[in-house]
Design an enzyme around this catalytic site. Sequence first.
Site, PDB file in Angstrom:
ATOM      1  NE  ARG A   8       5.805 -10.887   1.653  1.00  0.00           N
ATOM      2  CZ  ARG A   8       6.535 -10.491   0.611  1.00  0.00           C
ATOM      3  NH1 ARG A   8       5.974  -9.812  -0.379  1.00  0.00           N
ATOM      4  NH2 ARG A   8       7.821 -10.765   0.551  1.00  0.00           N
ATOM      5  CG  HIS A  33      -2.723 -14.383   7.383  1.00  0.00           C
ATOM      6  ND1 HIS A  33      -1.695 -15.279   7.577  1.00  0.00           N
ATOM      7  CD2 HIS A  33      -3.393 -14.808   6.263  1.00  0.00           C
ATOM      8  CE1 HIS A  33      -1.738 -16.202   6.622  1.00  0.00           C
ATOM      9  NE2 HIS A  33      -2.753 -15.942   5.830  1.00  0.00           N
ATOM     10  N   PRO A  69       0.832  -1.201   0.000  1.00  0.00           N
ATOM     11  CG  PRO A  69      -0.804  -1.589   1.603  1.00  0.00           C
ATOM     12  CD  PRO A  69       0.528  -2.076   1.143  1.00  0.00           C
ATOM     13  CD  GLU A  70       3.217   2.682  -4.319  1.00  0.00           C
ATOM     14  OE1 GLU A  70       3.270   3.828  -4.821  1.00  0.00           O
ATOM     15  OE2 GLU A  70       3.549   1.659  -4.952  1.00  0.00           O
TER      16      GLU A  70
END
Length: 276
Positions: free
Chosen positions: A112, A93, A2-3
Amino acid sequence: MPELPEVEAIRQDLIAMDLKGQEIESVIAFNERTLSPTEKMAWDVFFQSPRRIISIERKGKWLLLKLAGGTLFIHLRMSGKLRLTESRRPMTHERARLVIKGGASLSFIDPRKFGRIVLIEKEDASPSIGIDPTEGTFTEEALLSLLSKGQTAIKTWLLDQKKISGLGNIYVDEALFRAGIHPEHPVSRLSLAKKKLLYRSIVGTIQEAIKHRGTSLGTTNQNYSGIHKARGSHQDHLFVYSRQGKPCKKCRTPIEKVRFRGRGTHFCPSCQKPVH
C-alpha cells in the site's frame, strides 16, 4: 497495521539473525516516497562508506536501526514487511532495500506504499512519541498522571501516539475489554479503580501478544508476517477484536462491532457497559 507486538517480533528476528555488528553499504529506493529525505544524494553521501549497525531497538511502532553516525527509523504503517533476499532483482511490492555488506539484503515490502524509512544523522535519535508500554517508565503512576488530563473518549485517547506509543486498534479494543471499559467512556469520568485496572490490562495485553509474536488476521499479502514469513498466533487468543457476532468468552453475549470516530470498534455490550 503492525502494532507494537508485531514490530517487536521483527526486532527479535533481526537480533537473532546477528544483524548487529554487520554493515549497511547502501539503501536503494524503488519508490522514492518511501525514503525520507527523498533526495538520493542525501543517502549516497551518508553511505559513502558502510555504516555498522550498533543496535536494533524499537519505540512504539517504530523500528530503530542505530548506525555509526546515524539512525534509521522504519515504520511499517498499514502493510509493510521486512524480508531477506539474495536476489538482485526487486521483489514484488518492494519499495526499498538495505544492502548488507557481504550478505543478504533486507527488503522493505509494502503493497500500500504507506511505510517509511527515515534517516536521522544522530546515533541517539528517537521518535517524538509517547511513553512505550514495555518501558520501565510506564508505571501505574505514569498512566494515572497522563489520564488526569484526558478529555476525550478513552479509545480515542489510547490511540493517540503522543500519549502512549505502540497501541493500535487491535490492542486498544483488547485492553478495554479486559478492563471492562466501554470504548466511548469519557476519560474524565473513569474511576481510580478503572484507571488502575486499565494499566494492568494494557501491560497484560501487550505482554501476551509479544509472547505470541503478534496477530496475523487474514491471508492476503497485506497481513502481518515476520521476517521469515511466519505468522503470529495471537489471533487465537483475542477476546473481542474481529470476533463480532461470536459469544463473549466471559459472559456469552455476542460481541458487537461499531464504527467509532472512523474506526471499527469491538466490544462486549454486557462486560463493557456504556456510560449514560
